[in-house]
Design a protein around this motif. Structure first.
Motif, PDB file in Angstrom:
ATOM      1  N   SER A 182       0.793  -1.197  -0.060  1.00 23.80           N
ATOM      2  CA  SER A 182      -0.014  -0.303  -0.137  1.00 23.80           C
ATOM      3  C   SER A 182       0.701   1.373  -0.040  1.00 23.80           C
ATOM      4  N   LEU A 183       0.516   2.343  -0.779  1.00 25.56           N
ATOM      5  CA  LEU A 183       0.982   3.561  -0.564  1.00 25.56           C
ATOM      6  C   LEU A 183       0.677   4.264   0.651  1.00 25.56           C
ATOM      7  N   VAL A 184       1.763   4.772   1.297  1.00 24.38           N
ATOM      8  CA  VAL A 184       1.659   5.650   2.355  1.00 24.38           C
ATOM      9  C   VAL A 184       2.348   6.911   1.937  1.00 24.38           C
ATOM     10  N   SER A 185       1.517   8.034   1.899  1.00 27.36           N
ATOM     11  CA  SER A 185       1.877   9.210   1.331  1.00 27.36           C
ATOM     12  C   SER A 185       1.570  10.431   2.261  1.00 27.36           C
ATOM     13  N   PRO A 186       2.132  11.163   3.109  1.00 27.73           N
ATOM     14  CA  PRO A 186       1.922  11.948   3.857  1.00 27.73           C
ATOM     15  C   PRO A 186       1.402  13.315   3.205  1.00 27.73           C
ATOM     16  N   PRO A 187       0.507  14.058   3.614  1.00 27.93           N
ATOM     17  CA  PRO A 187       0.041  14.022   5.045  1.00 27.93           C
ATOM     18  C   PRO A 187      -1.249  13.369   5.056  1.00 27.93           C
ATOM     19  N   ASP A 188      -1.745  12.633   3.945  1.00 21.45           N
ATOM     20  CA  ASP A 188      -2.777  11.781   4.110  1.00 21.45           C
ATOM     21  C   ASP A 188      -2.669  10.412   4.596  1.00 21.45           C
ATOM     22  N   GLY A 189      -1.375   9.861   4.449  1.00 18.06           N
ATOM     23  CA  GLY A 189      -0.855   8.579   4.842  1.00 18.06           C
ATOM     24  C   GLY A 189       0.189   8.674   6.039  1.00 18.06           C
ATOM     25  N   ASP A 190      -0.139   7.869   6.962  1.00 24.29           N
ATOM     26  CA  ASP A 190       0.975   7.753   8.065  1.00 24.29           C
ATOM     27  C   ASP A 190       1.573   6.693   8.402  1.00 24.29           C
ATOM     28  N   LEU A 191       2.909   6.363   8.396  1.00 25.90           N
ATOM     29  CA  LEU A 191       3.314   5.068   8.332  1.00 25.90           C
ATOM     30  C   LEU A 191       3.227   4.517   9.910  1.00 25.90           C
ATOM     31  N   THR A 192       3.433   5.360  10.794  1.00 26.11           N
ATOM     32  CA  THR A 192       3.114   4.739  12.037  1.00 26.11           C
ATOM     33  C   THR A 192       1.972   4.212  12.369  1.00 26.11           C
ATOM     34  N   ASP A 193       0.761   4.914  11.995  1.00 27.39           N
ATOM     35  CA  ASP A 193      -0.588   4.408  11.877  1.00 27.39           C
ATOM     36  C   ASP A 193      -0.711   3.115  11.102  1.00 27.39           C
ATOM     37  N   PHE A 194      -0.065   2.972   9.954  1.00 27.28           N
ATOM     38  CA  PHE A 194      -0.101   1.942   9.206  1.00 27.28           C
ATOM     39  C   PHE A 194       0.352   0.570   9.525  1.00 27.28           C
ATOM     40  N   MET A 195       1.426   0.627  10.540  1.00 27.43           N
ATOM     41  CA  MET A 195       2.096  -0.538  11.151  1.00 27.43           C
ATOM     42  C   MET A 195       1.111  -0.729  12.395  1.00 27.43           C
ATOM     43  N   MET A 196       0.472   0.101  12.899  1.00 27.81           N
ATOM     44  CA  MET A 196      -0.479  -0.324  14.072  1.00 27.81           C
ATOM     45  C   MET A 196      -1.654  -0.840  13.441  1.00 27.81           C
ATOM     46  N   SER A 197      -2.127  -0.441  12.330  1.00 28.06           N
ATOM     47  CA  SER A 197      -3.312  -1.049  11.703  1.00 28.06           C
ATOM     48  C   SER A 197      -3.114  -2.484  11.334  1.00 28.06           C
ATOM     49  N   CYS A 198      -1.796  -2.691  10.580  1.00 30.64           N
ATOM     50  CA  CYS A 198      -1.604  -3.934  10.431  1.00 30.64           C
ATOM     51  C   CYS A 198      -1.591  -5.053  11.607  1.00 30.64           C
ATOM     52  N   GLU A 199      -0.985  -4.607  12.786  1.00 33.64           N
ATOM     53  CA  GLU A 199      -1.009  -5.466  13.545  1.00 33.64           C
ATOM     54  C   GLU A 199      -2.420  -5.527  14.298  1.00 33.64           C
ATOM     55  N   LYS A 200      -3.285  -4.654  14.249  1.00 32.49           N
ATOM     56  CA  LYS A 200      -4.585  -4.671  14.416  1.00 32.49           C
ATOM     57  C   LYS A 200      -5.541  -5.807  13.797  1.00 32.49           C
ATOM     58  N   LEU A 201      -5.191  -5.722  12.245  1.00 36.57           N
ATOM     59  CA  LEU A 201      -5.875  -6.569  11.665  1.00 36.57           C
ATOM     60  C   LEU A 201      -5.309  -8.129  11.905  1.00 36.57           C
ATOM     61  N   ARG A 202      -3.860  -8.313  12.121  1.00 38.27           N
ATOM     62  CA  ARG A 202      -3.200  -9.522  12.174  1.00 38.27           C
ATOM     63  C   ARG A 202      -3.631 -10.214  13.554  1.00 38.27           C
ATOM     64  N   ALA A 203      -4.121  -9.486  14.300  1.00 38.05           N
ATOM     65  CA  ALA A 203      -4.690 -10.109  15.509  1.00 38.05           C
ATOM     66  C   ALA A 203      -5.873 -11.046  15.410  1.00 38.05           C
ATOM     67  N   ARG A 204      -6.564 -11.043  14.417  1.00 35.29           N
ATOM     68  CA  ARG A 204      -7.906 -11.427  14.326  1.00 35.29           C
ATOM     69  C   ARG A 204      -7.699 -12.760  13.116  1.00 35.29           C
ATOM     70  N   PRO A 205      -8.625 -13.683  13.382  1.00 39.48           N
ATOM     71  CA  PRO A 205      -8.489 -14.968  12.497  1.00 39.48           C
ATOM     72  C   PRO A 205      -9.197 -14.824  11.394  1.00 39.48           C
ATOM     73  N   TRP A 206      -8.929 -14.156  10.306  1.00 36.98           N
ATOM     74  CA  TRP A 206      -9.546 -13.760   9.196  1.00 36.98           C
ATOM     75  C   TRP A 206      -9.326 -15.345   7.757  1.00 36.98           C
ATOM     76  N   ARG A 207     -10.378 -15.226   7.257  1.00 37.55           N
ATOM     77  CA  ARG A 207     -10.222 -16.417   5.991  1.00 37.55           C
ATOM     78  C   ARG A 207     -10.010 -15.809   4.998  1.00 37.55           C
ATOM     79  N   VAL A 208     -10.317 -14.641   4.620  1.00 39.40           N
ATOM     80  CA  VAL A 208     -10.154 -14.056   3.344  1.00 39.40           C
ATOM     81  C   VAL A 208     -10.111 -12.379   3.476  1.00 39.40           C
ATOM     82  N   PHE A 209      -9.445 -11.648   2.662  1.00 34.67           N
ATOM     83  CA  PHE A 209      -9.413 -10.408   2.608  1.00 34.67           C
ATOM     84  C   PHE A 209     -10.192  -9.851   0.985  1.00 34.67           C
ATOM     85  N   HIS A 210     -10.835  -9.100   1.138  1.00 37.23           N
ATOM     86  CA  HIS A 210     -11.307  -8.556  -0.291  1.00 37.23           C
ATOM     87  C   HIS A 210     -10.932  -7.046  -0.201  1.00 37.23           C
TER      88      HIS A 210
END
Length: 300
Positions: A182-210
């Motif tokens: 994914s593109l992370v382009s300041p000021p719309d994108g924030d890498l610190t937030d991006f990494m926290m969001s990745c960890e947030k999603l990784r904590a759940r048992p997903w079957r598939v991402f669309h």
């Protein structure tokens, strides 16, 4: 990665209650185009209507059976390839538009400071006019007759970015894609937030991402782990380069992204700048003078 080349405008069932309609907006930033999803069997939620396009609007309406109607319009984030058609679709259907907020919602303090200083966004372009009828927050539920979407605030690619959980399915917008990072382009994108969001999603048992672009991600945890390690690898490259000498964003991007096509180099620069902001926030690096894209950066 499996080949992905669906016909724009043709609705395809991905699950018993999930259809995908590809918008006709291919580009280096959108791959084959934006994926619009229709969820439900009676009252339908449309996720990411896409860019302004009458043919795509007509394709969304054609995907409905006679007994179906659109009851909800949900936008994952306010980029021009995801949100503008929402207003037109709402006019056609009287459905409410749901989103985390306008284009500045969810923006971190450092990104707001950069925007106030004049840093403009990059990448897909911002839908400055986007304003949802219903503002949702992390943990909220959007529900229809036979479906329930849990809202997950996943900033990083964009401050107002949300993902949507349908049981063990996640509509992840542009946060996770199989064809590219994914593109992370300041000021719309924030890498610190991006990494926290990745960890947030990784904590759940997903079957598939669309995702917002490209094919379904069939091993979500593995893809998230790859994304996290990919970003950590970029950070190591930047730190290694700064160990040799202070450098600007542009110089670091030229040193690190040696195989990137020229058309995508501005996005590469923005990614490097996002990493530098993150390193400054972690007290690993500092900028000589005000924090900005043209600053000279050095390690602390």
């Amino acid at each position: 990665m499996k080949a992905f080349n669906p016909e724009p405008g043709k609705a395809e069932f991905l699950e018993a209650s999930v259809q995908r309609v590809l918008a006709p907006n291919p580009s280096p930033m959108t791959f084959r185009g934006t994926n619009t999803y229709l969820v439900g069997t009676k009252d339908i939620a449309v996720i990411d209507p896409g860019p302004t396009s009458e043919p795509h609007l007509e394709a969304i309406m054609r995907a409905l059976s006679p007994e179906q109607s659109i009851s909800h319009i949900v936008v994952t984030h306010a980029h021009l390839d995801h949100s503008p058609l929402a207003a037109r679709l709402a006019q056609e259907t009287d459905a409410k538009i749901y989103g985390f907020g306008g284009p500045k919602a969810g923006r971190s303090t450092v990104m707001q400071s950069l925007a106030d200083a004049g840093l403009a966004g990059g990448g897909e372009g911002v839908d400055e006019a986007f304003s949802p009828d219903v503002t949702v927050a992390d943990g909220d539920v959007i529900a229809g007759t036979d479906w329930r979407l849990e809202v997950l605030h996943t900033p990083g690619h964009f401050g107002n970015h949300i993902s949507l959980a349908l049981d063990d399915i996640c509509f992840c917008g542009d946060h996770v894609m199989g064809w590219a990072s994914s593109l992370v382009s300041p000021p719309d994108g924030d890498l610190t937030d991006f990494m926290m969001s990745c960890e947030k999603l990784r904590a759940r048992p997903w079957r598939v991402f669309h995702p917002g672009h490209g094919a379904p991600v069939e091993d979500p945890k593995a893809r998230l782990s790859w994304l996290i390690e990919h970003r950590k690898g970029r950070e190591r490259e930047i730190v290694h380069a700064l160990q040799a000498a202070p450098a600007t964003t542009k110089a670091l991007a030229a040193q690190i992204y040696t195989d990137t096509p020229q058309a995508l180099f501005p996005a590469a620069e923005r990614n490097v700048f996002a990493h530098l902001i993150d390193l400054v926030g972690k007290n690993v690096a500092t900028s000589k003078g005000p924090l900005c894209e043209g600053a000279m950066f050095e390690l602390l």
